[in-house]
Design a protein around this motif. Structure first.
Motif: not given
Length: 461
Positions: A434-438
């Motif tokens: 999720i952090a990478r997508d953000i």
């Protein structure tokens, strides 16, 4: 989920468990709201909003309906090694704090006229504690080797048996005091150059600064600072005519050379006099890009180091409970290991300095970022602005009145309890995703904005 190929079996099994658990979508929403925090705080509790006059319940919330009965909030850790997501937010806040003090920002109560004030970017370093491997302009280190740019030996002692490890960690430990005395001497030097007493200086000029600490490869701390001269009431007032960049440059160099902190002798350890290193760099900050060192470059540089600790030396980012733990850290570089060991060796001799407690920081116990009172806004104010914005969003979604428009019309009763922190292995994998997508979305938006600015022709109309 295909990207999980290659994940260890235990993590993969937990990942599948989390993904198949009822409430998984809500769990994802919670984690996304934290920005993909690596170590979220778990809370349990309730909140009830009532109409103050009638007592009617306007809104109620309980974590009993949340996944696992818990609400997850961001940990807020500034260290990128601990939580890249929260560190990104901290770096952004630091950027805006520093930038506002350089170029001004009316939303942060700093007028744009500070661009006309004398401003410099100063770097104060530690002295030498012995020769270390480096990459000099000549191309060859003192050891006779032309080291590669990322050579592991860089910053480590050429002769560890002759390196002053005790002096290095004591210097780190007293670096905060060295900085404090530097700010005192700087005001004295400025007053002397203006032909004023220190009391009279306060009525004519104010020295403002924002600084950040950085570890060099050799394990010695040094400070980067924006130093600005204002009028007597801070950034809202113009500095006197005699306040120039040249005067500020000269005062900084002289003040740094004067500073000394004495460490008294104790037992077998002799007295020491700690000073700044001879390398003092002072560069003027140019407005609107007219100088090589731009306002944006300075703010970005300071923000970059606000989220780092001593990771560049290969040390750990958590406290070391006892010296025996060093034997359980096989990947620790020898130079760093010696610095940590020196902290433990000196701890009993200097009990008030808490060297063992701060051994993971190589003795440094100060704040990584500080500022003078009137430099610009505060990190607390920036966090509060963000919290107020989110609270306003939630009130609109729930149809609750704006407290500014209906002051005293509602009563909020809340009760929260700490229930733990962190993720399971599978949750951690998903949170990182999720952090990478953000981050990808942020980078894409940034590139789009840059492209739009590059092709904008509105200025020609």
């Amino acid at each position: 989920m295909a990207a999980a190929v290659g994940t260890d079996p235990l993590t993969l099994a937990d990942l599948l468990r989390v993904a198949s658990t009822p409430g998984f979508d809500r769990w994802q929403e919670q984690v996304r709201r934290t920005g993909g925090c690596s170590d979220p705080i778990h809370l349990t509790g309730t909140t009830v909003t009532r109409d103050r006059k009638t007592g009617d319940v306007l809104y109620s919330y309980s974590t009993a309906d949340e996944p696992g009965g818990r609400l997850r909030v961001a940990c807020g850790n500034r260290r990128a090694s601990r939580c890249p997501s929260c560190a990104w937010t901290y770096a952004g806040d630091t950027y805006h704090l520093i930038r506002a003090g350089i170029s001004g920002d009316d939303r942060k109560d700093v007028p744009a006229t500070v661009r006309d004030h004398p401003r410099v970017f100063a770097t104060l370093t530690a002295p030498s504690f012995g020769p270390v491997h480096n990459r000099p302009a000549s191309g060859r280190c003192r050891c006779g080797t032309a080291h590669a740019e990322n050579a592991p030996a860089l910053g480590t002692a050429i002769r560890p048996d002759r390196y002053d490890y005790a002096g290095a960690v004591l210097w780190n430990n007293h670096a905060g005091q060295l900085w404090q005395r530097f700010t005192i001497y700087l005001r004295r030097e400025i007053a002397a150059r203006a032909g004023l007493t220190q009391r009279a200086l306060a009525d004519a000029c104010r020295v403002s600064f924002g600084k950040v600490a950085e570890f060099q490869k050799r394990g010695a701390i040094h400070f980067h600072s924006v130093v600005r001269l204002d009028g007597p009431d801070g950034p809202d007032t113009a500095p006197p005519a005699w306040a120039t960049v040249g005067l500020l440059d000269d005062a900084i160099r002289t003040a740094a050379a004067r500073v000394a902190v004495t460490v008294p002798a104790t037992g077998e350890h002799p007295a020491r006099t700690l000073t700044w290193g001879t390398q003092v760099d002072v560069q003027p900050i140019g407005a609107l890009g007219h100088e090589e060192l731009t306002e944006q470059a300075v703010a970005s540089y300071v923000a970059k180091y606000a989220t780092k600790a001593a990771e560049s030396t290969g040390t750990v980012d958590r406290r070391i409970g006892e010296r025996a733990e060093l034997d359980k850290l096989p990947g620790l570089p020898d130079h760093t290991r010696r610095l940590i060991a020196a902290c433990w060796d000196l701890d009993a001799a200097y009990p008030d300095r808490m060297l063992a407690r701060w051994s993971h920081m190589l003795g440094f116990r100060g704040h990584f970022s500080t500022k003078s009172r009137r430099y610009s806004t505060t990190l607390g104010a920036l966090r509060q602005t963000r919290a107020d914005y989110r609270a306003a969003q939630e009130r609109r979604e729930r149809g609750l009145p704006d407290p500014d428009e209906a002051e005293g019309s509602t009563l909020v009763i809340a009760h929260w309890s700490y229930a733990g922190h962190g993720h399971t292995p599978g949750e951690s994998w998903l949170a990182e995703s999720i952090a990478r997508d953000i981050q990808t979305n942020r980078d894409t938006a940034r590139e789009a904005c840059a492209e739009l600015e590059a092709t904008d022709t509105m200025g020609e109309w």
